[in-house]
Each structure stands twice: as structure tokens, then as C-alpha cells.
Motif scaffolding. Sequence first.
Motif, PDB file in Angstrom:
ATOM      1  N   GLN A 159      -2.469  -3.571  -6.499  1.00  0.00           N
ATOM      2  CA  GLN A 159      -2.377  -4.749  -7.359  1.00  0.00           C
ATOM      3  C   GLN A 159      -1.226  -4.633  -8.370  1.00  0.00           C
ATOM      4  O   GLN A 159      -0.513  -5.599  -8.631  1.00  0.00           O
ATOM      5  N   ALA A 160      -1.041  -3.436  -8.898  1.00  0.00           N
ATOM      6  CA  ALA A 160       0.047  -3.207  -9.878  1.00  0.00           C
ATOM      7  C   ALA A 160       1.403  -3.443  -9.223  1.00  0.00           C
ATOM      8  O   ALA A 160       2.301  -4.069  -9.806  1.00  0.00           O
ATOM      9  N   VAL A 161       1.552  -2.941  -7.986  1.00  0.00           N
ATOM     10  CA  VAL A 161       2.816  -3.149  -7.265  1.00  0.00           C
ATOM     11  C   VAL A 161       3.044  -4.643  -7.041  1.00  0.00           C
ATOM     12  O   VAL A 161       4.122  -5.180  -7.285  1.00  0.00           O
ATOM     13  N   GLY A 167       0.811  -1.212   0.000  1.00  0.00           N
ATOM     14  CA  GLY A 167       0.000   0.000   0.000  1.00  0.00           C
ATOM     15  C   GLY A 167       0.845   1.265   0.000  1.00  0.00           C
ATOM     16  O   GLY A 167       0.541   2.224  -0.717  1.00  0.00           O
ATOM     17  N   GLU A 168       1.904   1.247   0.785  1.00  0.00           N
ATOM     18  CA  GLU A 168       2.778   2.442   0.850  1.00  0.00           C
ATOM     19  C   GLU A 168       3.487   2.687  -0.478  1.00  0.00           C
ATOM     20  O   GLU A 168       3.618   3.822  -0.927  1.00  0.00           O
ATOM     21  N   ILE A 169       3.949   1.591  -1.116  1.00  0.00           N
ATOM     22  CA  ILE A 169       4.614   1.738  -2.416  1.00  0.00           C
ATOM     23  C   ILE A 169       3.610   2.242  -3.451  1.00  0.00           C
ATOM     24  O   ILE A 169       3.913   3.138  -4.246  1.00  0.00           O
ATOM     25  N   ALA A 170       2.415   1.652  -3.434  1.00  0.00           N
ATOM     26  CA  ALA A 170       1.361   2.062  -4.369  1.00  0.00           C
ATOM     27  C   ALA A 170       1.082   3.559  -4.241  1.00  0.00           C
ATOM     28  O   ALA A 170       0.966   4.271  -5.240  1.00  0.00           O
ATOM     29  N   GLU A 171       1.003   4.009  -2.998  1.00  0.00           N
ATOM     30  CA  GLU A 171       0.720   5.432  -2.763  1.00  0.00           C
ATOM     31  C   GLU A 171       1.855   6.302  -3.306  1.00  0.00           C
ATOM     32  O   GLU A 171       1.614   7.306  -3.982  1.00  0.00           O
TER      33      GLU A 171
END
Lengths: 110, 110
Positions: free
Chosen positions: B49-51, B38-42
Motif C-alpha cells: 500500500q505504501a508503494v 509487491g516486489e518493490i514493497a519487498e
Amino acid sequence: MLEKKTHLNLLYDFYHSLLTDKQRQYMELYYYDDLSLGEIAEEFQVSRQAVYEHLKRAEELLHKYESQLQLVAKYEQRQQLLKRMGAILEESSPDLEELKRLVSALKNVD
Amino acid sequence: MLEKKTHLNLLYDFYHSLLTDKQRQYMELYYYDDLSLGEIAEEFQVSRQAVYEHLKRAEELLHKYESQLQLVAKYEQRQQLLKRMGAILEESSPDLEELKRLVSALKNVD
């Protein structure tokens, strides 16, 4: 054998598993079995140009992998250190401190 | 650190140069900096899902490269032989014949 061909052989030894079947096939016929581009083209019923392009691409990939992974360079570095160790061990009074240094050096060549 | 993570770290050390910039970036944030999906996605303004898909693909590639090149396996094999050599050299009367055998064995681990 030419120097360039020898280096290419080493690259092939280390990275052939990353090539496609076709690239491997053409390279082995051209470099190991010494067939000409024309002979390979005839055997596979493709143009001489197609064989040339496959070989060129394969060689580019081998060089690219070496620039990324340096496996041949590290291999040569290790072999040189090991050759030196072998020579020291053949001496009448082997220099154990140098052997220890060489073991340490080798541990750092991944 | 978990065993699985340690092995993955080794795979990453050996093959990260074969990954894309994005795969490397996500892997470092996830495994080294311990960020969550979630943190990377943000941070990258993409979906969680992409991450996840990028990380999954990257790990698959690392395992594929190891199955093709065996660099981690060979590295561990060499380190084991070198550790044994180091131990022999610490003995009061090092066994030179065993050292010679180990040098020969190491020459064969490319």
C-alpha cells in the motif's frame, strides 16, 4: 532594465505558475509595477519584512526550478538556433544542408 | 507499450527532477524495470500500500506539473513543426517561404 532583472523576468515567465498566489502578487507589484517593499506592505497590511521574505522565497524557488528544469537555458538555446535559421533563409542562396543540421539540433533541445 | 504509459514516460522525462528521490526510485522500478508493487514493497521492506501511495502521488504530481507548465504539449508541438521543416528540406525545391513561417511559429513555442 538591469541584466539581473531581465533574467529574473524570464525565470518568472517560465515558472510563475509554480508559485503561490501571494508570491506572484508580490513579485508583480515589486518587479512589474515597481512598487517599493514599503508600499506593498502598506497595501497588504503586513510588515515590510514579511513582503521581503515572500519575495526572497519566490526568487529562490525560481532559481531552484531553473536548476531542475533548465527551461530558460533551453529556451535561449532554441531562440539562438532559430535566429540562425532565420538569417540563413534570408540569404540569396540559403544553405539547405546547414538548415537540415539546425533542424536536427533543434529536435534535441527539449 | 500502452498509450497511457507512453504519455506517462514523457511526463516523467520532463518532470522527474521535481519529484522526491523515493518517488523517482519507485517509478523507475515500476515503469521502467517492470517490477510489481509487491516486489518493490519487498525490496524496500514497506507495505504494498505504501508503494502504491507513493506511485499514485508521483503520478498526480507529474500531471499537476504538466497542467501548470505544459512542457510535454509544447515539446510535441515543436517536434511536429520540426518534422514538417525536415520534410520540406527533403523536397527537390524546398518552399523557403513556408520554412520562414515555420521558423516564426517555432519562435513562439517557448
